[in-house]
Design a protein around this motif. Sequence first.
Motif, PDB file in Angstrom:
ATOM      1  N   VAL A  23       0.840  -1.200   0.000  1.00  0.00           N
ATOM      2  CA  VAL A  23       0.000   0.000   0.000  1.00  0.00           C
ATOM      3  C   VAL A  23       0.868   1.240   0.000  1.00  0.00           C
ATOM      4  N   ASN A  24       1.924   1.268   0.799  1.00  0.00           N
ATOM      5  CA  ASN A  24       2.792   2.427   0.892  1.00  0.00           C
ATOM      6  C   ASN A  24       3.639   2.629  -0.349  1.00  0.00           C
ATOM      7  N   SER A  25       3.938   1.592  -1.092  1.00  0.00           N
ATOM      8  CA  SER A  25       4.803   1.730  -2.253  1.00  0.00           C
ATOM      9  C   SER A  25       4.029   1.950  -3.548  1.00  0.00           C
ATOM     10  N   SER A  26       2.735   2.143  -3.464  1.00  0.00           N
ATOM     11  CA  SER A  26       1.968   2.358  -4.683  1.00  0.00           C
ATOM     12  C   SER A  26       2.339   3.706  -5.285  1.00  0.00           C
ATOM     13  N   THR A  27       2.356   3.762  -6.609  1.00  0.00           N
ATOM     14  CA  THR A  27       2.698   4.999  -7.292  1.00  0.00           C
ATOM     15  C   THR A  27       1.435   5.695  -7.739  1.00  0.00           C
ATOM     16  N   LYS A  28       1.512   6.997  -7.776  1.00  0.00           N
ATOM     17  CA  LYS A  28       0.379   7.801  -8.199  1.00  0.00           C
ATOM     18  C   LYS A  28       0.364   7.833  -9.717  1.00  0.00           C
ATOM     19  N   ASP A  29      -0.788   7.620 -10.300  1.00  0.00           N
ATOM     20  CA  ASP A  29      -0.915   7.692 -11.747  1.00  0.00           C
ATOM     21  C   ASP A  29      -1.211   9.123 -12.154  1.00  0.00           C
ATOM     22  N   TYR A  30      -0.445   9.624 -13.104  1.00  0.00           N
ATOM     23  CA  TYR A  30      -0.628  10.978 -13.605  1.00  0.00           C
ATOM     24  C   TYR A  30      -1.239  10.904 -15.000  1.00  0.00           C
ATOM     25  N   SER A  31      -2.037  11.910 -15.356  1.00  0.00           N
ATOM     26  CA  SER A  31      -2.647  11.953 -16.682  1.00  0.00           C
ATOM     27  C   SER A  31      -1.565  12.184 -17.731  1.00  0.00           C
ATOM     28  N   ASP A  32      -1.880  11.832 -18.971  1.00  0.00           N
ATOM     29  CA  ASP A  32      -0.928  12.038 -20.067  1.00  0.00           C
ATOM     30  C   ASP A  32      -0.545  13.508 -20.187  1.00  0.00           C
TER      31      ASP A  32
END
Length: 114
Positions: A23-32
């Motif tokens: 859970v802590n190592s999840s990366t945030k997804d950014y829009s294109d």
Amino acid sequence: MKFIRIYAIVSLIMLILLVGCSVNSSTKDYSDETIREAQANVTSYIENNYANIETLTVTDPYEAEMGIMTVDGKVNGEAFSVSLDTDLMVAGIAIQSEQFPEKKEECLERICDD
């Protein structure tokens, strides 16, 4: 019977730790669009503030441990890492090599925008 309980408890603790770490190592997804703008801002900053740039590559942005957007890259094969603020402007740069290109003379005391 006691062995099974200990095994079950240890297994449960390990499962909780593994789930917590993932859970802590999840990366945030950014829009294109955000990715393109972040990369463009980093590229522009490097090109406008540093001299003798022959090659420049930047990676997709990611969320660093402290929650700030970060873009890594290389200039002439020398690594750097840029932190971006909430407006996707360069907040700081970490140069990871002594062979990194020198700052342009006119950009030593101020950030050159263009």
